[in-house]
Design a protein around this motif. Sequence first.
Motif, short mmCIF file in Angstrom:
data_model
loop_
_atom_site.label_atom_id
_atom_site.label_comp_id
_atom_site.label_asym_id
_atom_site.label_seq_id
_atom_site.Cartn_x
_atom_site.Cartn_y
_atom_site.Cartn_z
N ALA A 116 55.81 -60.29 24.18
CA ALA A 116 55.47 -59.79 22.79
C ALA A 116 56.55 -59.93 21.72
O ALA A 116 57.58 -59.60 21.92
CB ALA A 116 54.86 -58.60 23.05
N VAL A 117 56.24 -60.38 20.51
CA VAL A 117 57.09 -60.39 19.42
C VAL A 117 56.97 -59.05 18.67
O VAL A 117 55.94 -58.30 18.15
CB VAL A 117 56.66 -61.63 18.27
N ILE A 118 58.07 -58.38 18.53
CA ILE A 118 58.07 -57.11 18.06
C ILE A 118 58.62 -57.07 16.49
O ILE A 118 58.42 -56.17 15.81
CB ILE A 118 58.99 -56.10 18.71
N ARG A 119 59.05 -58.19 16.12
CA ARG A 119 59.20 -58.42 14.77
C ARG A 119 59.82 -59.89 14.33
O ARG A 119 60.46 -60.49 15.16
CB ARG A 119 60.66 -57.35 14.26
N ALA A 120 59.07 -60.29 13.18
CA ALA A 120 59.47 -61.62 12.81
C ALA A 120 59.85 -61.77 11.28
O ALA A 120 59.72 -60.89 10.51
CB ALA A 120 58.23 -62.70 13.10
N ALA A 121 60.71 -62.55 11.08
CA ALA A 121 60.94 -62.85 9.80
C ALA A 121 61.07 -64.53 9.43
O ALA A 121 61.50 -65.31 10.17
CB ALA A 121 62.73 -62.50 9.44
N ASN A 122 60.51 -64.72 8.05
CA ASN A 122 60.63 -65.92 7.72
C ASN A 122 61.45 -66.03 6.20
O ASN A 122 61.16 -65.17 5.34
CB ASN A 122 59.15 -66.23 7.34
N GLN A 123 62.67 -66.83 6.42
CA GLN A 123 63.38 -67.05 5.23
C GLN A 123 63.84 -65.69 4.67
O GLN A 123 63.91 -65.51 3.27
CB GLN A 123 62.86 -68.06 4.17
N GLY A 124 64.13 -64.63 5.54
CA GLY A 124 64.68 -63.55 4.98
C GLY A 124 63.73 -62.42 4.62
O GLY A 124 63.98 -61.21 4.19
N GLN A 125 62.26 -62.74 4.97
CA GLN A 125 61.23 -61.67 4.61
C GLN A 125 60.62 -61.29 5.83
O GLN A 125 60.42 -62.36 6.85
CB GLN A 125 60.26 -62.54 3.60
N PHE A 126 60.15 -60.30 5.89
CA PHE A 126 59.31 -59.88 7.18
C PHE A 126 58.04 -60.64 7.28
O PHE A 126 57.38 -60.94 6.20
CB PHE A 126 58.98 -58.34 6.69
N ALA A 127 57.82 -60.93 8.58
CA ALA A 127 56.61 -61.89 9.05
C ALA A 127 55.91 -61.52 9.99
O ALA A 127 55.12 -62.23 10.48
CB ALA A 127 57.25 -63.33 9.19
N GLY A 128 55.73 -60.23 9.97
CA GLY A 128 54.83 -59.58 11.17
C GLY A 128 55.34 -59.68 12.53
O GLY A 128 56.50 -59.57 12.90
N THR A 129 54.34 -59.80 13.55
CA THR A 129 54.89 -59.52 14.90
C THR A 129 54.19 -60.78 15.73
O THR A 129 53.65 -60.51 16.86
CB THR A 129 54.31 -58.08 15.46
N GLN A 130 53.67 -61.91 14.97
CA GLN A 130 53.25 -63.10 15.88
C GLN A 130 54.40 -64.36 15.61
O GLN A 130 55.07 -64.46 14.51
CB GLN A 130 51.99 -63.14 15.20
N LEU A 131 54.25 -65.06 16.68
CA LEU A 131 54.75 -66.42 16.35
C LEU A 131 54.10 -67.28 15.35
O LEU A 131 53.06 -67.30 15.43
CB LEU A 131 54.99 -67.17 17.70
N ASP A 132 54.92 -67.99 14.57
CA ASP A 132 54.38 -68.67 13.74
C ASP A 132 53.63 -69.87 14.25
O ASP A 132 54.21 -70.62 15.48
CB ASP A 132 55.43 -69.44 12.76
#
Length: 748
Positions: A116-132
């Motif tokens: 399970a993804v516990i934290r995601a970031a996209n270009q320095g911003q918080f992006a939820g807990t799912q894989l893009d």
Amino acid sequence: MKQDQDLSETRPLSRRFGLLSAFLAAVLLCALAVLVWWAVQRIDGMTQAEQSRALTSGLMLEQTSLVTEQRRATTLDAAVLNLRANDQSWIAENLAERMSEFYDLDRVYVVAPDGAVIRAANQGQFAGTQLDPRDLVAVEAMLAETQAGLAAASATMSNLADTVSDLGHADLARLQDNSLAFISVQPVLGKSGVATVRPGTEYFHVSLRVLNDRLLASLAERYRLADLKIAVRSSNSAALALRNSMGHQLGYLTWTPNRPALTLLRATAPATIAILCLVAAALVGLLGWLRRAASQLEASRAETSFLAFHDPLTGLANRVLFQANLEEALGYQYLAATKVALISIDIDRFKEVNDTLGHAAGDQLLQQVAKRFALALSEGATLTRLAGDEFAIVQPGIVSDGHARWLCQSILQSLKEPFALTGGSVHVTGSFGVALEPGSAVTSQEMLRRADVALYAAKAAGRNCFEIYTPEMDRLRREKRMLEVELRDALITGVGLFLVYQPIFDAASGEIAGAEALVRWMHPTRGYLSPDHFVAIAEETGVIDQLGLWVLDEASRFAVGSGLPRIAVNVSPLQFLDDQFVDRVLHTIARRGLNAAALELEITEGLLLKNSEQVQRALVQLREAGVRIALDDFGTGYSSISYLRSYNVDKLKIDQSFTRTMVHDEATQTIVRSVIQMAHALGMSVTAEGVEEDAQRQILRDLGCNGLQGYLLSRPLTGEALIELLANGHPDRAPARTPTAVSVAVGD
């Protein structure tokens, strides 16, 4: 007639000779043209091959740096502990958003052992807990490969952190939107043994760097390639096949190749044609041209090779060349018993130069620092700029610790003189961490780790110094990390930490005007610890915000329950770095039902001296809400009326060092009188700390001091003892009853 016949016979011979000469000339011209064209194609082909090799090296460097950046974070025990504690704030700062922004990563994922993804970031911003969705297939496949490799490696291990093998996986992959990206999956294992990672319980860190237009533009600029782009198939332009680790072809990088020879030929065409008309001159011209073309090719090759292994800004070795030279130095068989020194260097407060003078000035500073370092080093050393303001030096042939200290002192000395930059001159210092080992003793990765540990110790020692690694540093770091974990646990469970309260008495009436809340810790194994043992660690690791709010919450609860007129709480300057600090304070006292006017926050002079807009704004908001601000230990720092007027605090607290000496020192008594008069003129009240003698109390009363605090009146008391004291009618002198476990408080 004879003459005419002779002429008729000689004309065909002349014609044949002329035709033969013309034919031979044409053949020679064609041969020369073919030779010229062959040389043009040969030189341009070699140039294109050099460009292809440089581009291949650049792609390898991107993938290697991606893995190296991850390992700095995933080999920390703190990463294992904070992931298990699901400390999202720490994860964001060290593994997700902050890491994505700092290393210019497109997407970052932190994955739990169950996938399970516990934290995601996209270009320095918080992006939820799912894989893009773009990354889903590729990331899941690489996670599966990494887990399989871990399972095989851990067959005989109970703790994965015990291994020094590369258990991660990095590769080039095609994403769902048909873009290509470097993906690196690294397990979070720690290294020091503080946190045990059993097989199947490991977290994973996933970094993606997409081969997008921005990255291609950077590569094109670095290696001087025109029209660099990704293509599905090769074209008439130069092309480099992109393959993953399995050898599967994913696409091509194409560009318009440099053709120095053809460009030169076109530029010299008129002169070349004229020269070719004269055979001898043509040959001489051709030889000269070939020599010039060869020189240009050699210069182009040298420049391309230089850019592949050196930093474009400073001209120093880059990370690839540094790693190669470090491993070579460690593996070399020296004739004498010498050691290899690896020195990690950070320029102290480099960010302040960028923020105040601009990035152009920061670049100038790095270039000048590099030149000074190079002049201070001996032959055989490798000076590297790793990233930002981080430098490293590999120096073989060190004969002793004294030799290493002399070398570091020489490099430090090179920073003494100011640096002349656009916008003004600046003084900077450096912090050095030194790993000093025989060549065959440790791996290059371990040398880097030890140098980083020593660098950390140099920063902790106050910067502008150097430290040589010792095993004791690892032990101290482990102890600090363990104490940090135990402090976090104490804050979560509420077990061990407690408050005592030292009453503050009205100097005129002798009644209790309030109390100062002081934190204590009954450690489960170490016994009572003074705040000096854990407050600094709390500030260093970011736990100070949580500790400070816990103290405020407990003090507010006690003040409301006991009917205490006013409660004073010490505040660390680091708490003001939190944008939500004011809201958290007001929310805490509102939840406990404490009137804002009954709260007094004690700050230090150092906080005001920062002259920060954020601090000014926070103090104004607190005072507007009714909270009183007291300046603690006044007179021990850079005391200035100007900042007192600017910040408009409510109270000054005279430090106990003045109280202790003023009875027998007229000069000190004069200073105390001046401070009290100045404070009253500015509308502030004054409390004196450290009152231990009746003579001190009498003098302070006569001088007009408003409040008194010290062992003469009362030692710090438990909450129950203070409530009993309040119930007994506020005597002028409180009983000297203290809890059995009283230690030095924050600010005492």
